[in-house]
Each structure stands twice: as structure tokens, then as C-alpha cells.
Design an enzyme around this catalytic site. Sequence first.
Site, PDB file in Angstrom:
ATOM      1  N   GLU A  60      -6.085  -5.648   4.170  1.00  0.00           N
ATOM      2  CA  GLU A  60      -6.137  -6.830   3.308  1.00  0.00           C
ATOM      3  C   GLU A  60      -7.278  -6.768   2.323  1.00  0.00           C
ATOM      4  N   GLY A  91       2.653  -2.863   8.253  1.00  0.00           N
ATOM      5  CA  GLY A  91       2.979  -3.127   9.651  1.00  0.00           C
ATOM      6  C   GLY A  91       4.454  -3.432   9.817  1.00  0.00           C
ATOM      7  N   THR A 111       0.825  -1.215   0.000  1.00  0.00           N
ATOM      8  CA  THR A 111       0.000   0.000   0.000  1.00  0.00           C
ATOM      9  C   THR A 111       0.855   1.258   0.000  1.00  0.00           C
TER      10      THR A 111
HETATM   11  C1  LIG Z   1      -7.586 -12.670  17.412  1.00  0.00           C
HETATM   12  C2  LIG Z   1      -8.313 -11.354  17.381  1.00  0.00           C
HETATM   13  C3  LIG Z   1      -7.913 -10.519  16.148  1.00  0.00           C
HETATM   14  C4  LIG Z   1      -8.719  -9.234  16.145  1.00  0.00           C
HETATM   15  C5  LIG Z   1      -7.915  -8.155  15.549  1.00  0.00           C
HETATM   16  C6  LIG Z   1      -6.917  -7.702  16.548  1.00  0.00           C
HETATM   17  C7  LIG Z   1      -5.838  -7.068  16.214  1.00  0.00           C
HETATM   18  C8  LIG Z   1      -5.556  -6.724  14.777  1.00  0.00           C
HETATM   19  C9  LIG Z   1      -5.196  -5.271  14.692  1.00  0.00           C
HETATM   20  C10 LIG Z   1      -4.483  -4.778  13.747  1.00  0.00           C
HETATM   21  C11 LIG Z   1      -4.026  -5.673  12.680  1.00  0.00           C
HETATM   22  C12 LIG Z   1      -4.907  -5.507  11.474  1.00  0.00           C
HETATM   23  C13 LIG Z   1      -4.505  -5.933  10.374  1.00  0.00           C
HETATM   24  C14 LIG Z   1      -3.201  -6.605  10.307  1.00  0.00           C
HETATM   25  C15 LIG Z   1      -3.268  -7.733   9.372  1.00  0.00           C
HETATM   26  C16 LIG Z   1      -2.853  -7.609   8.125  1.00  0.00           C
HETATM   27  C17 LIG Z   1      -2.184  -6.387   7.654  1.00  0.00           C
HETATM   28  C18 LIG Z   1      -2.723  -5.904   6.360  1.00  0.00           C
HETATM   29  C19 LIG Z   1      -2.015  -6.112   5.223  1.00  0.00           C
HETATM   30  C20 LIG Z   1      -2.490  -5.459   4.029  1.00  0.00           C
HETATM   31  O1  LIG Z   1      -3.460  -4.736   4.025  1.00  0.00           O
HETATM   32  S1  LIG Z   1      -1.565  -5.856   2.655  1.00  0.00           S
HETATM   33  C21 LIG Z   1      -2.306  -4.916   1.364  1.00  0.00           C
HETATM   34  C22 LIG Z   1      -3.692  -5.438   1.045  1.00  0.00           C
HETATM   35  N1  LIG Z   1      -4.174  -4.800  -0.119  1.00  0.00           N
HETATM   36  C23 LIG Z   1      -5.177  -5.301  -0.848  1.00  0.00           C
HETATM   37  O2  LIG Z   1      -5.795  -6.289  -0.502  1.00  0.00           O
HETATM   38  C24 LIG Z   1      -5.472  -4.593  -2.133  1.00  0.00           C
HETATM   39  C25 LIG Z   1      -6.874  -4.892  -2.623  1.00  0.00           C
HETATM   40  N2  LIG Z   1      -6.944  -4.760  -4.060  1.00  0.00           N
HETATM   41  C26 LIG Z   1      -6.800  -5.863  -4.877  1.00  0.00           C
HETATM   42  O3  LIG Z   1      -6.606  -6.988  -4.478  1.00  0.00           O
HETATM   43  C27 LIG Z   1      -6.960  -5.624  -6.358  1.00  0.00           C
HETATM   44  O4  LIG Z   1      -6.582  -4.310  -6.688  1.00  0.00           O
HETATM   45  C28 LIG Z   1      -8.426  -5.867  -6.833  1.00  0.00           C
HETATM   46  C29 LIG Z   1      -9.394  -5.006  -6.050  1.00  0.00           C
HETATM   47  C30 LIG Z   1      -8.750  -7.315  -6.687  1.00  0.00           C
HETATM   48  C31 LIG Z   1      -8.543  -5.463  -8.292  1.00  0.00           C
HETATM   49  O5  LIG Z   1      -7.482  -6.074  -8.960  1.00  0.00           O
HETATM   50  P1  LIG Z   1      -7.347  -5.853 -10.539  1.00  0.00           P
HETATM   51  O6  LIG Z   1      -6.026  -6.332 -10.950  1.00  0.00           O
HETATM   52  O7  LIG Z   1      -7.711  -4.445 -10.857  1.00  0.00           O
HETATM   53  O8  LIG Z   1      -8.405  -6.868 -11.083  1.00  0.00           O
HETATM   54  P2  LIG Z   1      -9.857  -6.621 -11.648  1.00  0.00           P
HETATM   55  O9  LIG Z   1      -9.732  -5.809 -12.914  1.00  0.00           O
HETATM   56  O10 LIG Z   1     -10.769  -6.132 -10.598  1.00  0.00           O
HETATM   57  O11 LIG Z   1     -10.235  -8.121 -11.993  1.00  0.00           O
HETATM   58  C32 LIG Z   1      -9.540  -8.761 -13.050  1.00  0.00           C
HETATM   59  C33 LIG Z   1      -9.674 -10.251 -12.878  1.00  0.00           C
HETATM   60  O12 LIG Z   1      -8.746 -10.685 -11.875  1.00  0.00           O
HETATM   61  C34 LIG Z   1      -9.410 -11.457 -10.899  1.00  0.00           C
HETATM   62  N3  LIG Z   1      -8.696 -11.286  -9.645  1.00  0.00           N
HETATM   63  C35 LIG Z   1      -8.508 -10.132  -8.969  1.00  0.00           C
HETATM   64  N4  LIG Z   1      -7.775 -10.371  -7.871  1.00  0.00           N
HETATM   65  C36 LIG Z   1      -7.515 -11.686  -7.860  1.00  0.00           C
HETATM   66  C37 LIG Z   1      -6.806 -12.546  -6.972  1.00  0.00           C
HETATM   67  N5  LIG Z   1      -6.229 -12.076  -5.850  1.00  0.00           N
HETATM   68  N6  LIG Z   1      -6.703 -13.848  -7.269  1.00  0.00           N
HETATM   69  C38 LIG Z   1      -7.300 -14.315  -8.393  1.00  0.00           C
HETATM   70  N7  LIG Z   1      -7.999 -13.581  -9.287  1.00  0.00           N
HETATM   71  C39 LIG Z   1      -8.090 -12.268  -8.996  1.00  0.00           C
HETATM   72  C40 LIG Z   1     -10.797 -10.924 -10.871  1.00  0.00           C
HETATM   73  O13 LIG Z   1     -11.681 -11.858 -10.314  1.00  0.00           O
HETATM   74  C41 LIG Z   1     -11.037 -10.712 -12.342  1.00  0.00           C
HETATM   75  O14 LIG Z   1     -11.315 -11.926 -12.937  1.00  0.00           O
HETATM   76  P3  LIG Z   1     -12.337 -11.966 -14.181  1.00  0.00           P
HETATM   77  O15 LIG Z   1     -12.322 -13.401 -14.608  1.00  0.00           O
HETATM   78  O16 LIG Z   1     -13.648 -11.511 -13.658  1.00  0.00           O
HETATM   79  O17 LIG Z   1     -11.760 -11.024 -15.213  1.00  0.00           O
HETATM   80  C1  LIG Z   2      -4.332  -1.681  10.565  1.00  0.00           C
HETATM   81  C2  LIG Z   2      -3.880  -1.687   9.125  1.00  0.00           C
HETATM   82  C3  LIG Z   2      -2.793  -2.462   8.766  1.00  0.00           C
HETATM   83  C4  LIG Z   2      -2.347  -2.449   7.447  1.00  0.00           C
HETATM   84  N1  LIG Z   2      -1.227  -3.178   7.124  1.00  0.00           N
HETATM   85  C5  LIG Z   2      -0.764  -3.135   5.852  1.00  0.00           C
HETATM   86  C6  LIG Z   2       0.403  -3.859   5.495  1.00  0.00           C
HETATM   87  O1  LIG Z   2       1.026  -4.503   6.332  1.00  0.00           O
HETATM   88  N2  LIG Z   2       0.846  -3.797   4.219  1.00  0.00           N
HETATM   89  C7  LIG Z   2       0.181  -3.071   3.257  1.00  0.00           C
HETATM   90  O2  LIG Z   2       0.628  -3.051   2.109  1.00  0.00           O
HETATM   91  N3  LIG Z   2      -0.968  -2.386   3.556  1.00  0.00           N
HETATM   92  C8  LIG Z   2      -1.441  -2.405   4.824  1.00  0.00           C
HETATM   93  N4  LIG Z   2      -2.584  -1.717   5.146  1.00  0.00           N
HETATM   94  C9  LIG Z   2      -3.239  -0.890   4.125  1.00  0.00           C
HETATM   95  C10 LIG Z   2      -4.529  -1.522   3.612  1.00  0.00           C
HETATM   96  O3  LIG Z   2      -4.252  -2.609   2.797  1.00  0.00           O
HETATM   97  C11 LIG Z   2      -5.310  -0.430   2.850  1.00  0.00           C
HETATM   98  O4  LIG Z   2      -5.709   0.540   3.762  1.00  0.00           O
HETATM   99  C12 LIG Z   2      -6.529  -1.042   2.165  1.00  0.00           C
HETATM  100  O5  LIG Z   2      -6.116  -1.848   1.094  1.00  0.00           O
HETATM  101  C13 LIG Z   2      -7.493   0.025   1.651  1.00  0.00           C
HETATM  102  O6  LIG Z   2      -6.854   0.892   0.753  1.00  0.00           O
HETATM  103  P1  LIG Z   2      -6.886   2.466   1.039  1.00  0.00           P
HETATM  104  O7  LIG Z   2      -6.551   2.676   2.441  1.00  0.00           O
HETATM  105  O8  LIG Z   2      -6.069   3.124  -0.020  1.00  0.00           O
HETATM  106  O9  LIG Z   2      -8.399   2.883   0.859  1.00  0.00           O
HETATM  107  P2  LIG Z   2      -9.099   3.234  -0.585  1.00  0.00           P
HETATM  108  O10 LIG Z   2      -8.803   2.166  -1.524  1.00  0.00           O
HETATM  109  O11 LIG Z   2      -8.740   4.619  -0.928  1.00  0.00           O
HETATM  110  O12 LIG Z   2     -10.629   3.149  -0.171  1.00  0.00           O
HETATM  111  C14 LIG Z   2     -11.269   4.266   0.387  1.00  0.00           C
HETATM  112  C15 LIG Z   2     -12.736   4.100   0.115  1.00  0.00           C
HETATM  113  O13 LIG Z   2     -12.948   4.110  -1.302  1.00  0.00           O
HETATM  114  C16 LIG Z   2     -13.792   3.013  -1.660  1.00  0.00           C
HETATM  115  N5  LIG Z   2     -13.396   2.425  -2.939  1.00  0.00           N
HETATM  116  C17 LIG Z   2     -12.143   2.274  -3.419  1.00  0.00           C
HETATM  117  N6  LIG Z   2     -12.161   1.619  -4.583  1.00  0.00           N
HETATM  118  C18 LIG Z   2     -13.471   1.340  -4.860  1.00  0.00           C
HETATM  119  C19 LIG Z   2     -14.139   0.661  -5.900  1.00  0.00           C
HETATM  120  N7  LIG Z   2     -13.464   0.104  -6.929  1.00  0.00           N
HETATM  121  N8  LIG Z   2     -15.494   0.544  -5.829  1.00  0.00           N
HETATM  122  C20 LIG Z   2     -16.170   1.064  -4.779  1.00  0.00           C
HETATM  123  N9  LIG Z   2     -15.589   1.714  -3.742  1.00  0.00           N
HETATM  124  C21 LIG Z   2     -14.251   1.844  -3.796  1.00  0.00           C
HETATM  125  C22 LIG Z   2     -13.505   1.982  -0.591  1.00  0.00           C
HETATM  126  O14 LIG Z   2     -14.635   1.142  -0.482  1.00  0.00           O
HETATM  127  C23 LIG Z   2     -13.265   2.767   0.651  1.00  0.00           C
HETATM  128  O15 LIG Z   2     -14.478   2.963   1.339  1.00  0.00           O
HETATM  129  C24 LIG Z   2      -3.044  -1.693   6.465  1.00  0.00           C
HETATM  130  C25 LIG Z   2      -4.158  -0.938   6.826  1.00  0.00           C
HETATM  131  C26 LIG Z   2      -4.591  -0.940   8.151  1.00  0.00           C
HETATM  132  C27 LIG Z   2      -5.792  -0.126   8.520  1.00  0.00           C
END
Ligand SMILES: CCCCC/C=C\C/C=C\C/C=C\C/C=C\C/C=C/C(=O)SCCNC(=O)CCNC(=O)[C@H](O)C(C)(C)COP(=O)(O)OP(=O)(O)OC[C@H]1O[C@@H](n2cnc3c(N)ncnc32)[C@H](O)[C@@H]1OP(=O)(O)O
Ligand SMILES: Cc1cc2nc3c(=O)[nH]c(=O)nc-3n(C[C@H](O)[C@H](O)[C@H](O)COP(=O)(O)OP(=O)(O)OC[C@H]3O[C@@H](n4cnc5c(N)ncnc54)[C@H](O)[C@@H]3O)c2cc1C
Length: 572
Positions: A335, A92, A53
Amino acid sequence: MAAALQTLGGGIGITLHWIAFTPTIEQQATEEQKKKWLKLAQDVAIVGAYAQTEMGHGTFVRGLETTATYDPSTQEFVINSPTLTSTKWWPGGLGKTANHATVMAQLYTRGKCYGPHNFMVQIRSLENHQPCPGVTLGDIGPKMESNGNDNGFARFDHVRIPRENMLMKFARVEADGTYVQPPSSKLAYSNMVYLRGTFVMSAAQALASATTIAVRYSCVRRQSEMKPGEPEPQILEYQTQQYKLFPQLAAAYAFWFASWFMTQQHGSITGSMEKGDMSGLAELHALSAGLKSYTTAVTARGIDVCRMACGGHGYSHASGLPALFGGAAALCTAEGENTVMMLQTARYLVKCFAQSQAGKRLTGTVAYLSAVQPSPVAGNRNMSDLGTLVAAFQHRAARMVRHAAMQMQGEMQKGKAREDAWNSCSVLLIKAAEAHVHSFVVRNFAETVQTVEVDESVRAVLTSLCQLYSLYGITEHAGDFLKDGYLTGRDIDAASSHLSAMLARVRPDAVALVDAFDLHDKILRSVLGRYDGRVYEHLYEWAKKSPLNKSEVHESYYKYLQPFLKSNRAKL
Ligand SMILES: CCCCC/C=C\C/C=C\C/C=C\C/C=C\C/C=C/C(=O)SCCNC(=O)CCNC(=O)[C@H](O)C(C)(C)COP(=O)(O)OP(=O)(O)OC[C@H]1O[C@@H](n2cnc3c(N)ncnc32)[C@H](O)[C@@H]1OP(=O)(O)O
Ligand SMILES: Cc1cc2nc3c(=O)[nH]c(=O)nc-3n(C[C@H](O)[C@H](O)[C@H](O)COP(=O)(O)OP(=O)(O)OC[C@H]3O[C@@H](n4cnc5c(N)ncnc54)[C@H](O)[C@@H]3O)c2cc1C
């Protein structure tokens, strides 16, 4: 997972080292690369972050701005942050803890962009932990919760890494700069699919924690008079308290079982993918995205219901519930933001619906879409029969998927571009996808309670819990079931009265059901949820330890209150 969420102390956190960085090496590195980094990561000889991100992009991965440009003359990639918004933001551990990161960057070779790929980058010295040359690091500042984790930022100023630091299990760049295509461009996203799947268990654990705290406390807390002159009852005797807590308790079990299915599916489909069979990837993505979105959203809401059900003490950090809520709220955004994830599931459902319309027999979690009859068969249904309840949820989902897909087709027939038609139907699509995931959770819950190897008396309790979860869903979304007459008003009334009966049925087993989560006090970190039930003594001890109680008269009196009081008295 709970252990992994323990931080090593304020200000640093290696949660993401375990749940994101190390799995990315496992899933995206070649065997050669695993030999170099996997054991180092597993032995915590290096600490890593998953840096995807950026300040300007989180959801739209294809819009990430960080670049990795291949230089064939030195056989290196040049990692660069070209703009302010390309600054890696949120990962993180990135701020102060990690000395390595897997960096998601747009891959450029021979002047062409091949999209986002993962690269291993050392970001701090292994000698003195100072940032490496060209790398700027820092913490992004206080957050809603989890401030023990140093979610950080990183900027790269033309940092050079060896070609071999591109994680090349799927795609490759040869020494001369030739790009070798992966079997699917989405394999670079595989770690996100894995992590979303683990969020289902995180949600289940969080809701299990919250219901353990609230149910136990509701047996300790006595309040008001149910009958004049009688002793104050346990607040769990109030039907409203049961109506608040028992559906959350049932959801915790439902999500726990759903996470079992998710883990099994992930293992089997990725196993097939290892052998080159990619056919399950689309279903795996749709299921993990939908389950992650649904379970984390219900969990966050459910934890707040539990907090409110504990009155003022629920609002105290002594309860552990505000922290749980903050953590679960993070799971709704991290995620893959929930709305975007549920839209991914909707995209898959629309595609499957079109295939079914074209005569294809659907399989897996969408098989019901082609099997469910469009014409409702109204009548007095047995609303205590699990088969009847599962069929109702599947009919609702099939109807809503069909409705959303037909709406979209109608918009396109009016001349709208597909993307515009999609956007103008996206609220319907989200609701249909939520109904689909809800029907999966109900079906999986029912199948699990009917097949899990337990004592029959336990099966009876789990069956009641499954009925309670399903009946609660039907009464909360009654309109969806009434819309085409599939259920009648009499069915909904029957569901409501059966739900009341289930609340009373579950009451005697409520404490046993939360004790069965076996969450130690050290994990619960809650005075209200203590296993020994000694809430009040420990609440008093907890409060006395508040920093404000270190002195009898706080220094703020002398600095602010005393002069303020004095000047007000002088005016009398
Ligand atoms: C025990 C108690 C626990 C309680 C909690 C307590 C404490 C926790 C507190 C804090 C910790 C909180 C969190 C910590 C944990 C984790 C940390 C977080 C890490 C992160 O956030 S890492 C970054 C994560 N970011 C994302 O997930 C990004 C999201 N966006 C995407 O994945 C992609 O941009 C998208 C939205 C899927 C779009 O991708 P894009 O390439 O544009 O594809 P499309 O054009 O939408 O679709 C094309 C085609 O591709 C298929 N597709 C898309 N993605 C996938 C995939 N991953 N695998 C397979 N296929 C995929 C899609 O279906 C389309 O297919 P078609 O056949 O329809 O064309
Ligand atoms: C606690 C925490 C831990 C994290 N840890 C990590 C990490 O370890 N590594 C990492 O890489 N990232 C991490 N992230 C980042 C996280 O993956 C992003 O915050 C998340 O993917 C959302 O992206 P964004 O924040 O840019 O929000 P945006 O994508 O800007 O979304 C903002 C708003 O726009 C809307 N929106 C965006 N796109 C669309 C669409 N196509 N259609 C409709 N609505 C849409 C969303 O629904 C949302 O309400 C963490 C975030 C948090 C809060």
C-alpha cells in the site's frame, strides 16, 4: 480487520477481496456499475483482487505498463501485458482465489494515453474456475509470512472487456472514444488513500497483539535473582523489561487513537468530495501516507522488541510473534512503500511551509507550522505537563520542516533543478516528515486522553501512558530537541527521570491495559499470551504436535544419519 485477515485455508485468501477489491467498487464505480458488481462482491458471489502492482513497477503508478486500449468499433477496451515486467505481480488472491480483478492500466483512446485507470476484468470462469481466454495466472511463490494468501501474477493477452467495465465514477470514456476528465487525476488513487488509512488500525492492532503477548508472558516468566536468596522475580519487575515493553504499549494506544482520527478525517473529507469539494484531498493524502508509513514502521520494530523481550520462547512460532512481525513487515511495503509515502508527506509539508512564508494561515494538521515561534525559549520546563510535551514536539517538527525546506531553497539558489534539490535533501525531508507525523500522534494522543469519556481513574492511567509515550520520544530523539536550544540538557534529564517514574507508575496497570484490547486467544494465536496464563503446559502440548514428533525416530535417521554415523565409526 483481524477477521478479514483470516484466510479461508492454506493457499487461498480473500483478504484483498474485502479490503481492496470491494472498496474500489464502492469508491470508483458509478451507481450503475455498483448495481452490477457491488452486491455480488459483498455477498462473495464473485471474489476479487486489486491488481495494480506489476513485476517492474509498484511505487511509480504512472510507470505501469499494462494497457487498456479503447476500440470504438466494438466499444471495448483491450487489456494487454506488453512486456514481461508488465505482468501483474503481488496482488493478494490473484494467483488461485479470485475470479475477478480491478486492473490498473494505462488508458489509451484515440491514440492518446490518459494515465492509470481502473478496469473490472473477469479472470476465471464462474463455472470451473479455469483462467479466462487470454489470461495467464499463478502464485508468485513463498514469502516472508502470510503464505496462506495466494499473492499472484497475471498476464493479459489482448483480453477484450466492454467499455462499461472501466470504473467511471470520476473519469469516463464515451462510446465514440471521447475521454472525459475527472475533477482530479488522483481520484483514481482513492482506494490507496483509504487502505493506507486502515493500515493505521492494522498497525495498532498488531502492536496491541504483540504487547498483550509480551506483557502477559512477562508476568508469567520468572527469571534470575534480583536480590541474592530471594525468589526469581517476574521479568516485568526489571526496569529494562518495562523500558522495552511500555513504550510499545503506549504506542499501541497512540496509534489506536490516531486511527480513530484517520477514519473520521477520511469520512468527512470524502463526504465533502462527494459534493464536489476537493479541497481536503491533499491533506488527506499527506496524512494517510505519513501515518501509514510512521505507524507501520514503529509497529514492525516494536513487535521485534516484544519478541526479543520474550527470550527463546519469543522466537518460537508458539509465541505468535514471528508471524505478527512478518505481517507487520508487509504493511511497511504494501500500500505504498514507507519511504515513498513519507516523501509524499514531506512534499505536502514543503508546499505548506512555502504558503506560510507567503503569509497564508495554515489549517488542519499543519496549522502549527505557522504558529510555532522560530526563536527557542530555553528554560526549566515542566516535563510532566502534556501541553509542554506537545509544544516541544511541534517546535521540533516546525524547525526540521523549515530547515529541510530552506536547505532545498538554498540548493536551488545554487542553480540546482528543483528535482535535483529535492533528491539531495530527501533524507532531511524524510526526517522532517517523520517529526511532523510524530508530533501529530502526540498531540492527538494528548487531546484524546483529555476529552475521551472515561472514568477519571482510567483517564489518569491513559494520561500517564501519554506522558510515557511522549517522554520516550523526547529521550530517544534528544538531539532534535537540543539542537536550537528549545530544550536544555536539564530538560532532557528531567524527561529521563520522569520517564522512569512513568514506567513504575504504569507497571501496576500493565496487565489491565493489555486486557483492555480484548484480543481473544483465537485472535492472538499465542501460547505465551494466553488469557489463562497457563504457558508451560500448553507450550509442551504445542511442541508435541510438531510434525517432527509424529515418529520417535525420524525417517531422516535411516536415510542420512545412520549411514553417515556408520561410515564415520568404520574409520575409527
Ligand atoms: C491485525 C494485525 C495485522 C498485522 C498484519 C498481519 C497480516 C498482514 C499480512 C499480509 C497482508 C499485508 C498487506 C495486505 C494489505 C494490503 C495489500 C496491499 C495492496 C497494495 O499494495 S495495492 C498497491 C499499492 N500501491 C501503491 O500504494 C503505489 C504507491 N505509489 C503511489 O501512490 C504514487 O505513485 C505516488 C508515489 C503517490 C506518486 O504518484 P504520482 O502520480 O507520480 O504523483 P506525484 O508526481 O508524486 O505527485 C503529484 C501530485 O499528486 C498528489 N498525489 C499523489 N498521490 C495522491 C493521492 N493518492 N491522493 C491525492 N493526491 C495525491 C501529490 O501530493 C502531488 O500533489 P502536488 O500538489 O504536490 O503536486
Ligand atoms: C504482502 C504484500 C501484499 C501486496 N498486495 C498487493 C495487492 O493486493 N495489490 C497490488 O497491486 N500490490 C500489492 N502489493 C505490492 C505493493 O504495493 C508493492 O510492493 C509496493 O507498492 C512497493 O512497490 P515495489 O515492490 O515495486 O517496490 P519499489 O517501488 O521498487 O521500491 C523499492 C525500493 O525503492 C525505493 N524507491 C522507489 N521509489 C522511490 C522514490 N521515488 N524515492 C525514494 N526511494 C524510492 C523504495 O523506497 C524501496 O525501498 C503487495 C506487496 C506485499 C509485500
